[in-house]
Design an enzyme around this catalytic site. Sequence first.
Site, short mmCIF file in Angstrom:
data_model
loop_
_atom_site.label_atom_id
_atom_site.label_comp_id
_atom_site.label_asym_id
_atom_site.label_seq_id
_atom_site.Cartn_x
_atom_site.Cartn_y
_atom_site.Cartn_z
N LYS A 1 37.96 -18.35 -3.01
CA LYS A 1 37.72 -17.43 -1.90
C LYS A 1 37.33 -16.04 -2.39
CE LYS A 1 37.48 -15.58 2.04
NZ LYS A 1 38.31 -15.53 3.20
N ALA B 1 19.11 -4.56 2.10
CA ALA B 1 19.58 -3.23 1.68
C ALA B 1 19.84 -2.38 2.91
CB ALA B 1 18.52 -2.58 0.80
N GLY C 1 31.04 -3.76 4.88
CA GLY C 1 32.32 -3.23 5.37
C GLY C 1 33.11 -4.40 5.91
N CYS D 1 37.22 -7.95 5.22
CA CYS D 1 37.34 -8.88 4.10
C CYS D 1 36.74 -8.37 2.80
CB CYS D 1 36.71 -10.21 4.45
SG CYS D 1 37.65 -11.11 5.67
C1 UDX Z 1 32.78 -12.30 4.85
C2 UDX Z 1 32.29 -13.60 4.19
O1 UDX Z 1 30.90 -13.78 4.46
C3 UDX Z 1 33.09 -14.79 4.70
O2 UDX Z 1 32.69 -15.98 4.06
C4 UDX Z 1 34.58 -14.52 4.45
O3 UDX Z 1 35.35 -15.58 4.97
C5 UDX Z 1 35.00 -13.21 5.07
O4 UDX Z 1 34.17 -12.14 4.60
P1 UDX Z 1 32.41 -11.15 7.23
O5 UDX Z 1 33.34 -10.07 6.81
O6 UDX Z 1 32.53 -11.71 8.60
O7 UDX Z 1 32.51 -12.41 6.24
O8 UDX Z 1 30.94 -10.54 7.10
P2 UDX Z 1 29.58 -10.86 6.34
O9 UDX Z 1 28.64 -11.50 7.26
O10 UDX Z 1 29.81 -11.48 5.03
O11 UDX Z 1 29.06 -9.36 6.13
C6 UDX Z 1 29.84 -8.43 5.37
C7 UDX Z 1 29.19 -7.08 5.36
O12 UDX Z 1 28.04 -7.10 4.51
C8 UDX Z 1 28.72 -6.54 6.71
O13 UDX Z 1 29.10 -5.18 6.80
C9 UDX Z 1 27.21 -6.69 6.64
O14 UDX Z 1 26.55 -5.73 7.43
C10 UDX Z 1 26.95 -6.47 5.15
N1 UDX Z 1 25.71 -7.07 4.66
C11 UDX Z 1 25.53 -8.42 4.71
C12 UDX Z 1 24.71 -6.27 4.09
O15 UDX Z 1 24.86 -5.04 4.00
N2 UDX Z 1 23.59 -6.86 3.62
C13 UDX Z 1 23.37 -8.19 3.67
O16 UDX Z 1 22.31 -8.64 3.19
C14 UDX Z 1 24.38 -9.00 4.22
#
Ligand code: UDX
Length: 435
Positions: free
Chosen positions: A206, A254, A259, A262
């Site tokens: 994880k 980018a 945030g 998780c």
């Molecule tokens: C994440 C993991 O994806 C998931 O598998 C785990 O169980 C929990 O943490 P989550 O927190 O729901 O899930 O969000 P995620 O979709 O992963 O996005 C995380 C952050 O990254 C968001 O703030 C998103 O805006 C940012 N992000 C994502 C980017 O800045 N660029 C990207 O290309 C993708």
Amino acid sequence: MRISVIGCGYLGAVHAAAMAKLGHDVVGLDIDEAKVAELAAGRAPFYEPGLPELLTETVATGRLRFTTDPAEVVGARVHFVCVGTPQKRGEFAADLTYVDAAFAGLLPYLTAGDIVAGKSTVPVGTAERLALDLAPTGATLVWNPEFLREGFAVKDTLHPDRLVYGVPAGKPGEDAKAVLDEVYAVPLSENTPLVVTDYATAQLVKVAANSFLATKISFINAMAELCEATGADVTGLADAIGYDARIGRKFLNAGLGFGGGCLPKDIRAFMARAGELGVDQALSFLREVDSINMRRRVRMVDLVREVCHGSIVGRRIAVLGAAFKPNSDDVRDSPALSVAAQMQLQGAHVVVTDPQAINNARKRWPDLTFADTAEEAATGADAVLLATEWAEYRDLDPEKLALVVNEKRILDGRNVLDPAAWRAAGWTYRALGRR
Ligand code: UDX
């Protein structure tokens, strides 16, 4: 199968409803009476697409109930522990208070042959310790990490990418695997890949996955810094490297960075755990991943200042988005709110809007001004910042929005707008990592 789910937050509420949907008889346990009452009435206590429908449907079948009484878990064959592991105050490490309390609360109600499946994200080594606590009851511990994404939680739980079981060696592990196979019979019949492994690997899977995702995002954001210094375009760069199947285009967007509840806390807890294990050097790159991520927020405030000719004091800035990502009302460590708050602290008059997260945002930052719609937030604005890429902000009409603002300055914090269209409508368009 009779199942109990301990902790009905994001993970637990979705997991409980999904297990009932898969045909099991589920009781969800939580200490928060208000949350239990909402869930029992078939209402989701947070915004998650598809969850209200799933709750209504499964509660109506009689196969899903919620309670605050721990004795009601008696009779369940599998107990899923889904409580949170937030970052400790003033430290990088994970706070295991809720996990420890959940296991301690469960012990008196366990009988030999029960399976306790840990789903919470924990520092590696936690499962081994908890297994010792469970041993006298005759119950078996399995570590079964969860990978759901907010906004897609229902789909991710019903149709996961993969299932991971961390089981003890020998017969207890084989028996536990057979029970979990029954729990997940439907996704397994859809050929969901299954990895059966030991406790340590299951716990690491994880945090390793989240670290990789965070690293990928910070990698492209580091490239954005290079693009800013050279006049290159990070979106074109991401497209071009993303065509390499070994790299892939996903998670190469980018912008304001990651945030949420998780990624930030998980990479920090992972670094803290590596330090305890004497292998902190192995994860020292995650410090850089974290720093790159936080620098984007500072750079965005600077960019807003730049387009406002050197000062944001007294300027009205519209911030579109408060949630940490679209399709969520979660504002934990939200880059959008962090930038909004910084600008407010530096003297700007910041007006924030979001389709779902205004209530949560107001609780956290009561000094910010909130508006119900993008148009209302942008009225009289000296600059508009798109900070969370909700579909309705991506689809904004630059001609229409131009009618309400004071100055046509748009900052694309998520690199999702068409610069040509906005410039053609007379806007000054700026974005991170783009000309
Ligand atoms: C994440 C993991 O994806 C998931 O598998 C785990 O169980 C929990 O943490 P989550 O927190 O729901 O899930 O969000 P995620 O979709 O992963 O996005 C995380 C952050 O990254 C968001 O703030 C998103 O805006 C940012 N992000 C994502 C980017 O800045 N660029 C990207 O290309 C993708």
